[in-house]
Design a protein around this motif. Sequence first.
Motif, PDB file in Angstrom:
ATOM      1  N   LYS A 561     -36.047   2.092  -7.079  1.00 17.30           N
ATOM      2  CA  LYS A 561     -35.088   1.475  -8.005  1.00 17.30           C
ATOM      3  C   LYS A 561     -35.256   2.003  -9.435  1.00 17.30           C
ATOM      4  O   LYS A 561     -34.427   1.705 -10.293  1.00 17.30           O
ATOM      5  CB  LYS A 561     -35.272  -0.047  -7.992  1.00 17.30           C
ATOM      6  N   TRP A 588     -37.392  -4.726 -17.370  1.00  7.77           N
ATOM      7  CA  TRP A 588     -36.708  -4.345 -16.138  1.00  7.77           C
ATOM      8  C   TRP A 588     -35.962  -5.545 -15.555  1.00  7.77           C
ATOM      9  O   TRP A 588     -36.442  -6.687 -15.606  1.00  7.77           O
ATOM     10  CB  TRP A 588     -37.693  -3.853 -15.084  1.00  7.77           C
ATOM     11  N   GLU A 589     -34.809  -5.270 -14.970  1.00  4.19           N
ATOM     12  CA  GLU A 589     -34.107  -6.320 -14.248  1.00  4.19           C
ATOM     13  C   GLU A 589     -34.922  -6.715 -13.022  1.00  4.19           C
ATOM     14  O   GLU A 589     -35.693  -5.932 -12.486  1.00  4.19           O
ATOM     15  CB  GLU A 589     -32.716  -5.841 -13.828  1.00  4.19           C
ATOM     16  N   GLU A 590     -34.715  -7.947 -12.577  1.00  5.28           N
ATOM     17  CA  GLU A 590     -35.510  -8.465 -11.463  1.00  5.28           C
ATOM     18  C   GLU A 590     -35.338  -7.616 -10.207  1.00  5.28           C
ATOM     19  O   GLU A 590     -36.290  -7.392  -9.456  1.00  5.28           O
ATOM     20  CB  GLU A 590     -35.114  -9.914 -11.177  1.00  5.28           C
ATOM     21  N   THR A 591     -34.116  -7.122  -9.974  1.00  5.92           N
ATOM     22  CA  THR A 591     -33.885  -6.300  -8.782  1.00  5.92           C
ATOM     23  C   THR A 591     -34.652  -4.986  -8.851  1.00  5.92           C
ATOM     24  O   THR A 591     -34.931  -4.364  -7.825  1.00  5.92           O
ATOM     25  CB  THR A 591     -32.388  -6.002  -8.629  1.00  5.92           C
ATOM     26  N   VAL A 592     -34.984  -4.556 -10.056  1.00  3.11           N
ATOM     27  CA  VAL A 592     -35.739  -3.322 -10.237  1.00  3.11           C
ATOM     28  C   VAL A 592     -37.237  -3.602 -10.192  1.00  3.11           C
ATOM     29  O   VAL A 592     -38.001  -2.896  -9.536  1.00  3.11           O
ATOM     30  CB  VAL A 592     -35.356  -2.642 -11.575  1.00  3.11           C
ATOM     31  N   GLY A 594     -38.831  -6.250  -8.938  1.00  2.31           N
ATOM     32  CA  GLY A 594     -39.377  -6.920  -7.762  1.00  2.31           C
ATOM     33  C   GLY A 594     -40.422  -7.929  -8.199  1.00  2.31           C
ATOM     34  O   GLY A 594     -40.210  -8.711  -9.129  1.00  2.31           O
TER      35      GLY A 594
END
Length: 738
Positions: A561, A588-592, A594
């Motif tokens: 990601k 970082w975004e949460e989807t990145v 983790g």
Amino acid sequence: MKHNFIDKYIWLTTFLFCVLLSGTSCKDDVGLPMQTIELSDEAITAPAFAASFSVDIQANCDWTIEVDGNEGNWADLSLTKAVGMATLDIKLENNDTEENRTLTLTVVANRNRSVAKRLILVQNSSVMKGYMSIPDIRAMAESNGTYTFSEEKKMRAVVMSSILEENYHEHCIALQSSNFPNSGITLRTDEPLYVAAGTEIEIELQGAVVSRNTETHLLELKTASDDKIAQTTTSPIVPQAVTVSVAELNTGKYESMYVALSSQVVITDLKKEKLSENVIMQTDNDDRFTMYVLKNSTFADKSVPTGGGVLSGIATPYQDAYAVMPCTEEDIHLSLSRFDGGITLPYVFSLMTTGANDNGKYVLFTKESDVRNNYLTATDGTGVTLTAHLNASSKAFNYWNDNSGHHNLPMGTWLDGSANYLLFSFPLGQDVVNGFRFSIGMGAQANAPANWQMEYSIDKKTWYVAPGAPHIIIPKGKNSGGGKHFFYYSIDVDRTTVPLLRKQTLYIRVSPYDKHTVSGNALSNNNGRLQVHSCAVLEAIPAFETLRPSGNIVYWEPFDKLTEGLDYRHGDKLAAMMNFCGSDIGSWEETVRGNLSGSHVRQRPGYAQIGYVETQLVAQNAYVNNIGILDTPALAVTGNLQVSFKAMAYKNTSVYAAGNNTAKDFDGDARTVKVEILGGGTIEGATSKIISGLNYTSFKNFTLMVENARPETCLRFTSAPDTGGFSRWFIDDICVTQ
């Protein structure tokens, strides 16, 4: 009466003058020079090999060539008549008949047939009694393996390799008997055989052995002794390479023969410095083969050619295929334009210098008298250029070496707004399907524009503005200089408005977006320079999908990601922008992110950087190391675990020599890292382990065992405590299995 007297006088004078002139003319007659004809050769004995010969004709008259004995037209003449001196080229076909054949050429003066010169041309037969052909010998060896000749037979062939250049196997020469397949073989001798290429030799075969060499994999002929080899009286020829395709080359039918392929060095191998690194060649339909140059060759250290053209040499087995071994440096005719249409992505247009102003390591700097139009050209043969179009009053266009690694082009001025611009030309060697990313380094002096936009085009007529303009914003008050305030930028074009196809040229134009300046004052000719620095990178927008390993996976992090920053592995072409990281883990975004956590962990495309040094706002002699920490989530299992990961160390290769004002991280970062066990468990009886031996240029795999893990156990990756200095490093593909 008066008129009649004058007429008679004029008539008499004219008559006497004509008589006098006539007498003088007869007395001074000069005879024409004697007609002569001379030939540089009056006898040529040619091998059965298809070959060409040249004969110089010196004459002082007009002449005609009369041909006798050319049944079947086996000899082609470049001319049959001329006036004065000329060169006659004679091209012979292979003589695959059972008899020698003779041709008589008589050069005759057109006005005096007694003036004539004769050339006798004899071509030997390829099928002579008591002789064997190379195709027959190869067939015997292929069917019998090792074969020893017991009969009294001979063989004739022409030497193709050049022993003086030492680019053929030791104590070996390549022999060829025709331009047809299976007509080549390698002769192995006890001592070097100093016979020039193009010379015909005769070999006594009794006692000779033909076999496949287990090291070179060549089919070799070894005589009973070197005295079984003799040079014939046949006239030497100039070897002509047989044009083949890569498919034909790899059949093995042209082994040991002198062949030629239209090709160029693949772009990925242009980074190699010497021919002896055995570069990969590609044809115009992207078939691949190797140019094989031995390390002791006389041209082994020559630079890798960047252009396209024809590569000639001896076909030889190499790594389960066939390579071409150039006989001489002149066999490498690769100075023409490349045919691949240009670059493949990613591509780095580097401003790296050789340590001095105006000297590019990867580009050629051209400074013209009209300073509004100056340019840099990539020396890799791709045709990539950077042109600067500046204001008419501009006084500045330079190329500076910088000991911070921000090698740069100071350019001014920009008084005409978007009419002044930087223009990158990228000839494409591939289709660009899903958009592209353009990264560039820029800084500015006080009165230079602060805001810039990027446009792209395929014809320089219709321009498309990338979304999100202005794309480059140089912070107010941050004047470049002293190794700082050189900034890094990336612009994404997710979907291009027009197709970007192979053999098109992608033009990227960078120009002022408005008239706001770094200082806040008005644009000015003085103190208004822009500095493009380090490099410009064109790449596909990164996307990764690493294959998940098999087995009982407890935890798996491939960092797919992460897409920001530049790939450190591009090396010194990035110059100071090798430190161009993406965002910090805290943003970082949460989807990145983790379930990862930590500090001073930055994005790289497809992997993470642990540790960070600020190089944009800080001068090079004041860099500060920030130790990075990366924590995995709890592994949520108990027992013994195997942990594997990839790691690579950081080294600044953007500067050349250390000094009082050189980048502080010049010596390279630490090559050791620390892995800790948090929440329970041990590694070899301890709660941490120092991992050493990281490479600076590539990832290396590491594996360790964790004993007695608990559900709350997690891994921490950081720098060794006694590192000192700088400690950036890279991590990828963390895998925990039970």
